[in-house]
Design a protein around this motif. Structure first.
Motif, PDB file in Angstrom:
ATOM      1  N   PHE A  85       1.634 -69.419 -49.494  1.00 57.79           N
ATOM      2  CA  PHE A  85       2.788 -68.594 -48.703  1.00 57.79           C
ATOM      3  C   PHE A  85       2.869 -67.247 -49.723  1.00 57.79           C
ATOM      4  O   PHE A  85       2.893 -66.132 -49.041  1.00 57.79           O
ATOM      5  CB  PHE A  85       4.063 -69.119 -48.510  1.00 57.79           C
ATOM      6  CG  PHE A  85       4.038 -69.997 -47.331  1.00 57.79           C
ATOM      7  CD1 PHE A  85       3.654 -69.766 -46.319  1.00 57.79           C
ATOM      8  CD2 PHE A  85       5.128 -71.196 -47.517  1.00 57.79           C
ATOM      9  CE1 PHE A  85       3.329 -70.686 -45.359  1.00 57.79           C
ATOM     10  CE2 PHE A  85       4.783 -72.034 -46.556  1.00 57.79           C
ATOM     11  CZ  PHE A  85       4.159 -71.781 -45.277  1.00 57.79           C
ATOM     12  N   GLU A  86       2.957 -67.357 -50.913  1.00 57.19           N
ATOM     13  CA  GLU A  86       3.151 -66.254 -51.896  1.00 57.19           C
ATOM     14  C   GLU A  86       2.227 -66.112 -53.009  1.00 57.19           C
ATOM     15  O   GLU A  86       2.456 -65.429 -53.838  1.00 57.19           O
ATOM     16  CB  GLU A  86       4.494 -66.180 -52.487  1.00 57.19           C
ATOM     17  CG  GLU A  86       5.699 -66.200 -51.078  1.00 57.19           C
ATOM     18  CD  GLU A  86       7.103 -66.622 -51.945  1.00 57.19           C
ATOM     19  OE1 GLU A  86       7.890 -66.315 -51.123  1.00 57.19           O
ATOM     20  OE2 GLU A  86       7.296 -66.497 -53.393  1.00 57.19           O
ATOM     21  N   GLY A  87       0.996 -66.850 -52.716  1.00 62.71           N
ATOM     22  CA  GLY A  87       0.078 -66.771 -53.885  1.00 62.71           C
ATOM     23  C   GLY A  87      -1.416 -66.802 -53.626  1.00 62.71           C
ATOM     24  O   GLY A  87      -1.756 -66.595 -52.452  1.00 62.71           O
ATOM     25  N   THR A  88      -2.231 -67.050 -54.423  1.00 61.91           N
ATOM     26  CA  THR A  88      -3.705 -67.080 -54.094  1.00 61.91           C
ATOM     27  C   THR A  88      -4.358 -68.292 -54.230  1.00 61.91           C
ATOM     28  O   THR A  88      -3.868 -69.260 -55.247  1.00 61.91           O
ATOM     29  CB  THR A  88      -4.202 -65.900 -55.007  1.00 61.91           C
ATOM     30  OG1 THR A  88      -4.027 -66.340 -56.416  1.00 61.91           O
ATOM     31  CG2 THR A  88      -3.449 -64.463 -54.719  1.00 61.91           C
ATOM     32  N   ALA A  89      -5.679 -68.337 -54.266  1.00 62.80           N
ATOM     33  CA  ALA A  89      -6.686 -69.623 -54.466  1.00 62.80           C
ATOM     34  C   ALA A  89      -6.591 -69.675 -55.965  1.00 62.80           C
ATOM     35  O   ALA A  89      -6.843 -70.818 -56.504  1.00 62.80           O
ATOM     36  CB  ALA A  89      -7.803 -69.493 -53.589  1.00 62.80           C
ATOM     37  N   GLU A  90      -6.710 -68.519 -56.681  1.00 61.26           N
ATOM     38  CA  GLU A  90      -7.000 -68.433 -58.076  1.00 61.26           C
ATOM     39  C   GLU A  90      -5.769 -69.184 -58.638  1.00 61.26           C
ATOM     40  O   GLU A  90      -5.959 -70.211 -59.672  1.00 61.26           O
ATOM     41  CB  GLU A  90      -7.056 -67.098 -58.670  1.00 61.26           C
ATOM     42  CG  GLU A  90      -8.307 -66.332 -58.350  1.00 61.26           C
ATOM     43  CD  GLU A  90      -8.589 -65.763 -56.961  1.00 61.26           C
ATOM     44  OE1 GLU A  90      -9.527 -65.213 -56.644  1.00 61.26           O
ATOM     45  OE2 GLU A  90      -7.471 -65.780 -56.177  1.00 61.26           O
ATOM     46  N   GLN A  91      -4.636 -68.914 -58.312  1.00 62.76           N
ATOM     47  CA  GLN A  91      -3.377 -69.633 -58.891  1.00 62.76           C
ATOM     48  C   GLN A  91      -3.489 -71.081 -58.526  1.00 62.76           C
ATOM     49  O   GLN A  91      -2.812 -71.829 -59.492  1.00 62.76           O
ATOM     50  CB  GLN A  91      -2.286 -68.833 -58.133  1.00 62.76           C
ATOM     51  CG  GLN A  91      -1.790 -67.497 -58.666  1.00 62.76           C
ATOM     52  CD  GLN A  91      -0.602 -67.019 -58.106  1.00 62.76           C
ATOM     53  OE1 GLN A  91      -0.516 -66.984 -56.863  1.00 62.76           O
ATOM     54  NE2 GLN A  91       0.229 -66.361 -58.785  1.00 62.76           N
TER      55      GLN A  91
END
Length: 283
Positions: A145-151
């Protein structure tokens, strides 16, 4: 330590962790205060703290009521949006409640302030426990929702994967059957997925929780923990593990979407209505 698995709302879990020698207890994701307090009384426990993985109402709505009832009750979390927050924690901070130790593991993606809690008890031979909120589920992971695949890659394949393999995983929702159906689409020949799905379906039919799993098990059937595996990479058409994670999440988001699924704002409003119905009347 004793972990009470408490089913609330449609598919949420909150938890009460009890140090059996002293009866001191910690709650994780106290969304429905009345039900939590009922369990505390039934267990004859002493509630010492609330830990909140993230600010979404289905994980935090009970905090305000609990703090109002017990003004000295501390509420720990990593996001200022968490209701009733009294103590903001950071990555790798260690909290101690009697013999129970809690290491805070920052896992931003589902929300920017998501925190998992890793627990163990002094002198206890039981496996440690991970309260993973909406970061890691049995057979899946939370939406970005508020982030990325990297995270999420870092969360799952670096931060959480560094924990002992026998760590028990207590997640925030009962999504296991749905997650494993997707895992079977990703790896139709994975026998671990087939066995776990059959087991989870049987539990679901009897309305029995599928938590906890273990980190060791998740590496066998959870596609989001298996982004380095050839079969999972073949499904996504990618070889870079972060890109595999990105494609997997998109495919999972589109996987058998219910036609009548509510949009996120409406879903949160619906959950708030359920939560408000669960709260006792204030006099």
């Amino acid at each position: 330590m004793k972990v009470k698995v408490i089913s609330v709302l449609d598919d949420n879990y909150m938890y009460l962790i009890i140090e059996e020698h002293t009866k001191d207890a910690i709650a994780v994701d106290a969304s429905v205060s009345k039900k939590l307090l009922d369990i505390v009384r039934k267990e004859d426990a002493n509630l010492k703290a609330i830990l909140t993985t993230h600010h979404h109402l289905d994980h935090s709505r009970g905090n305000a009521d609990l703090v109002q009832r017990f003004p000295d009750l501390p509420v720990y979390g990593a996001d200022d949006r968490i209701g009733g927050l009294t103590h903001k924690v950071v990555h790798n901070q260690v909290l101690k409640f009697g013999g129970i130790n809690v290491r805070c593991l920052f896992t931003p993606c589902h929300t920017t302030g998501h925190m998992c809690f890793y627990m163990w008890e002094d002198g206890c031979c039981d496996a440690p426990a991970l309260f993973s909120g909406d970061a890691l589920f049995v057979g899946g992971c939370g939406q970005f929702f508020e982030g990325t695949a990297e995270q999420m890659y870092k969360n799952l394949l670096e931060t959480l994967s560094s924990l002992p393999p026998d760590t028990k995983v207590f997640c925030g929702h009962e999504y296991t059957v749905r997650n494993l159906k997707f895992a079977l689409k990703v790896e139709p020949d994975n026998e671990h997925v087939k066995e776990k799905l059959a087991w989870a379906k049987a539990r679901d039919e009897d309305d029995i929780p599928t938590v906890p799993s273990s980190l060791e098990e998740e590496f066998l059937y959870n596609p989001f923990m298996r982004v380095r595996e050839e079969a999972v990479q073949k499904f996504t058409g990618k070889t870079d593990p972060v890109e595999v994670m990105r494609v997997l999440r998109k495919e999972k988001d589109d996987f058998k979407k219910p036609k009548d699924r509510l949009p996120i704002p409406a879903l949160l409003a619906y959950q708030l209505g359920l939560l408000n119905q669960s709260l006792p009347e204030q006099k």
